[in-house]
Design a protein around this motif. Structure first.
Motif, PDB file in Angstrom:
ATOM      1  N   GLY A  61       0.773  -1.232   0.000  1.00 35.91           N
ATOM      2  CA  GLY A  61       0.000   0.000   0.000  1.00 35.91           C
ATOM      3  C   GLY A  61       0.802   1.279   0.000  1.00 35.91           C
ATOM      4  N   TYR A  62       2.137   1.182   0.088  1.00 31.94           N
ATOM      5  CA  TYR A  62       2.968   2.389   0.166  1.00 31.94           C
ATOM      6  C   TYR A  62       3.398   2.842  -1.221  1.00 31.94           C
ATOM      7  N   ASP A  63       3.508   4.183  -1.368  1.00 28.62           N
ATOM      8  CA  ASP A  63       3.869   4.765  -2.662  1.00 28.62           C
ATOM      9  C   ASP A  63       5.321   5.256  -2.646  1.00 28.62           C
ATOM     10  N   HIS A  64       5.624   6.279  -3.417  1.00 29.83           N
ATOM     11  CA  HIS A  64       6.998   6.753  -3.595  1.00 29.83           C
ATOM     12  C   HIS A  64       7.323   7.960  -2.717  1.00 29.83           C
ATOM     13  N   SER A  65       6.409   8.361  -1.857  1.00 25.34           N
ATOM     14  CA  SER A  65       6.510   9.649  -1.182  1.00 25.34           C
ATOM     15  C   SER A  65       7.273   9.565   0.134  1.00 25.34           C
ATOM     16  N   TYR A  66       7.403  10.736   0.774  1.00 23.41           N
ATOM     17  CA  TYR A  66       8.016  10.783   2.099  1.00 23.41           C
ATOM     18  C   TYR A  66       7.099  10.215   3.183  1.00 23.41           C
ATOM     19  N   PHE A  67       5.830  10.009   2.886  1.00 21.33           N
ATOM     20  CA  PHE A  67       4.984   9.264   3.818  1.00 21.33           C
ATOM     21  C   PHE A  67       5.515   7.837   3.950  1.00 21.33           C
ATOM     22  N   PHE A  68       5.951   7.267   2.855  1.00 23.68           N
ATOM     23  CA  PHE A  68       6.578   5.943   2.843  1.00 23.68           C
ATOM     24  C   PHE A  68       7.904   5.964   3.603  1.00 23.68           C
ATOM     25  N   ILE A  69       8.753   6.929   3.283  1.00 24.03           N
ATOM     26  CA  ILE A  69      10.061   7.005   3.924  1.00 24.03           C
ATOM     27  C   ILE A  69       9.921   7.180   5.430  1.00 24.03           C
ATOM     28  N   SER A  70       9.066   8.090   5.854  1.00 27.02           N
ATOM     29  CA  SER A  70       8.930   8.361   7.286  1.00 27.02           C
ATOM     30  C   SER A  70       8.369   7.161   8.039  1.00 27.02           C
ATOM     31  N   SER A  71       7.647   6.287   7.350  1.00 26.35           N
ATOM     32  CA  SER A  71       7.077   5.111   8.001  1.00 26.35           C
ATOM     33  C   SER A  71       8.125   4.065   8.341  1.00 26.35           C
ATOM     34  N   PHE A  72       9.234   4.044   7.611  1.00 26.23           N
ATOM     35  CA  PHE A  72      10.230   2.981   7.786  1.00 26.23           C
ATOM     36  C   PHE A  72      11.635   3.501   8.072  1.00 26.23           C
ATOM     37  N   VAL A  73      11.813   4.815   8.160  1.00 28.25           N
ATOM     38  CA  VAL A  73      13.161   5.348   8.357  1.00 28.25           C
ATOM     39  C   VAL A  73      13.741   4.892   9.694  1.00 28.25           C
ATOM     40  N   GLY A  74      12.890   4.700  10.691  1.00 26.40           N
ATOM     41  CA  GLY A  74      13.384   4.230  11.978  1.00 26.40           C
ATOM     42  C   GLY A  74      14.025   2.863  11.880  1.00 26.40           C
ATOM     43  N   SER A  75      13.420   1.965  11.118  1.00 25.89           N
ATOM     44  CA  SER A  75      13.998   0.623  10.970  1.00 25.89           C
ATOM     45  C   SER A  75      15.288   0.661  10.171  1.00 25.89           C
ATOM     46  N   HIS A  76      15.397   1.594   9.229  1.00 19.58           N
ATOM     47  CA  HIS A  76      16.647   1.714   8.463  1.00 19.58           C
ATOM     48  C   HIS A  76      17.774   2.233   9.344  1.00 19.58           C
ATOM     49  N   ILE A  77      17.490   3.224  10.162  1.00 19.18           N
ATOM     50  CA  ILE A  77      18.534   3.755  11.041  1.00 19.18           C
ATOM     51  C   ILE A  77      18.957   2.694  12.061  1.00 19.18           C
ATOM     52  N   ALA A  78      18.007   1.919  12.565  1.00 20.24           N
ATOM     53  CA  ALA A  78      18.350   0.830  13.484  1.00 20.24           C
ATOM     54  C   ALA A  78      19.208  -0.221  12.783  1.00 20.24           C
ATOM     55  N   PHE A  79      18.888  -0.527  11.534  1.00 20.65           N
ATOM     56  CA  PHE A  79      19.678  -1.464  10.728  1.00 20.65           C
ATOM     57  C   PHE A  79      21.124  -0.997  10.614  1.00 20.65           C
ATOM     58  N   HIS A  80      21.310   0.282  10.303  1.00 25.18           N
ATOM     59  CA  HIS A  80      22.667   0.811  10.176  1.00 25.18           C
ATOM     60  C   HIS A  80      23.367   0.880  11.532  1.00 25.18           C
ATOM     61  N   ALA A  81      22.626   1.238  12.570  1.00 25.89           N
ATOM     62  CA  ALA A  81      23.234   1.318  13.901  1.00 25.89           C
ATOM     63  C   ALA A  81      23.787  -0.041  14.334  1.00 25.89           C
ATOM     64  N   ARG A  82      23.065  -1.113  14.014  1.00 25.60           N
ATOM     65  CA  ARG A  82      23.564  -2.456  14.343  1.00 25.60           C
ATOM     66  C   ARG A  82      24.850  -2.758  13.602  1.00 25.60           C
ATOM     67  N   ALA A  83      24.905  -2.403  12.327  1.00 28.37           N
ATOM     68  CA  ALA A  83      26.114  -2.645  11.542  1.00 28.37           C
ATOM     69  C   ALA A  83      27.291  -1.823  12.064  1.00 28.37           C
ATOM     70  N   LEU A  84      27.031  -0.597  12.449  1.00 23.53           N
ATOM     71  CA  LEU A  84      28.086   0.259  12.975  1.00 23.53           C
ATOM     72  C   LEU A  84      28.574  -0.240  14.328  1.00 23.53           C
ATOM     73  N   GLU A  85      27.654  -0.715  15.167  1.00 26.38           N
ATOM     74  CA  GLU A  85      28.052  -1.278  16.449  1.00 26.38           C
ATOM     75  C   GLU A  85      28.875  -2.540  16.263  1.00 26.38           C
ATOM     76  N   HIS A  86      28.511  -3.357  15.284  1.00 25.41           N
ATOM     77  CA  HIS A  86      29.242  -4.584  14.994  1.00 25.41           C
ATOM     78  C   HIS A  86      30.661  -4.256  14.553  1.00 25.41           C
ATOM     79  N   SER A  87      30.798  -3.207  13.720  1.00 27.44           N
ATOM     80  CA  SER A  87      32.141  -2.823  13.264  1.00 27.44           C
ATOM     81  C   SER A  87      33.002  -2.353  14.429  1.00 27.44           C
ATOM     82  N   LEU A  88      32.375  -1.641  15.384  1.00 27.85           N
ATOM     83  CA  LEU A  88      33.115  -1.168  16.558  1.00 27.85           C
ATOM     84  C   LEU A  88      33.558  -2.349  17.417  1.00 27.85           C
TER      85      LEU A  88
END
Length: 284
Positions: free
Chosen positions: A254-281
């Motif tokens: 149901g999600y389109d190309h807009s920032y409504f889509f991005i804002s709905s999942f940006v938290g999970s993306h930042i958490a994904f990157h935070a895990r990778a950065l913590e692993h590298s540390l």
């Protein structure tokens, strides 16, 4: 370098900065969020690359990412999407999908674009050096993500520079610009007619050529009007399947190309990157 704006946000700071870019031969502007943890020392860095027609401000004003960046203690830099200013070439017809606001994160080789359109060098080399010198960010602990044209840029830059990034993610990326109208128009004019040269800026081609494994996450809305013709997410799935490249590719109903889509999942993306950065540390 000049700080144009500075606002308090989730106990951190949202900055907007202007500087003279050597690689682009023009003044450039980027937005930088520093989490509260940056007051106590250097913090990991996320690069956000925006899509067609955007500037450095769209993401920071619409995505709601600062809340999650503050929670995870990461900085986010959002550069502009193309060179700008007097003398910078634009699409002669004023089209929105090429020229100003549509740098496609490549180093142009064709005139007149080659004078200013070197966004690849700007993101990979010049911007990190500036950030490391001027702000409390650790450019050696970095990840990258983006949307649409910026999702293409994030994937390509990470795949070509796996030693510089701990992880990569994208929202609705243009996964194979050599096989869609937006990409064919941009790469043909920026890089010339030889399609072999285009493969350096095509994430599917890079994976098929043996790109090194990085943690990769892609979210794509199934109600995105650009999915079938321009984004072609299935080509990325096929390239990963053919080569054994591990990537998490999610279709969001149901999600389109807009920032409504991005804002709905940006938290999970930042958490994904935070895990990778913590692993590298932890590995260090």
């Amino acid at each position: 370098m000049e700080v144009l704006n500075r606002q308090r946000c989730f106990e951190g700071e949202q900055l907007r900065v202007q500087h003279r870019s050597q690689s682009l031969d023009c003044d450039m502007t980027f937005s930088l969020y520093l989490p509260p943890a940056a007051r106590g020392g250097v913090v990991p860095l996320l690069y956000w690359l925006s899509g067609l027609t955007c500037t450095d401000e769209n993401f920071v004003q619409k995505a709601g990412a600062q809340r999650y960046a503050a929670e995870h203690g990461v900085a986010i830099v959002a550069p502009d999407t193309s060179p700008r200013g007097e003398g910078v070439a634009d699409d002669p017809e004023g089209a929105w999908d090429f020229g100003l606001g549509a740098g496609f994160y490549v180093n142009a080789t064709e005139s007149p674009w080659d004078r200013h359109y070197r966004m690849y060098d700007y993101i990979v080399d010049e911007l990190p050096a500036l950030l490391a010198e001027e702000f409390p960010v650790d450019v050696e602990r970095a990840s990258i993500f983006g949307h649409s044209m910026g999702g293409h840029g994030a994937l390509v830059i990470a795949l070509r520079n796996p030693a510089k990034f701990q992880s990569v993610s994208a929202f609705a990326p243009i996964v194979a610009p050599s096989q869609c109208p937006w990409g064919e128009k941009a790469l043909g004019q920026y890089l010339g007619p030889d399609r072999e040269n285009w493969k350096n800026y095509d994430s599917c081609a890079l994976i098929e050529a043996g790109a090194l494994q990085l943690p990769m996450l892609v979210d794509q809305g199934d109600a995105d009007d650009f999915l079938e013709e321009q984004l072609r997410t299935g080509l990325l799935e096929q390239a990963c399947a053919d080569t054994g490249y591990e990537a998490t590719i999610r279709y969001q109903s149901g999600y389109d190309h807009s920032y409504f889509f991005i804002s709905s999942f940006v938290g999970s993306h930042i958490a994904f990157h935070a895990r990778a950065l913590e692993h590298s540390l932890a590995e260090d």
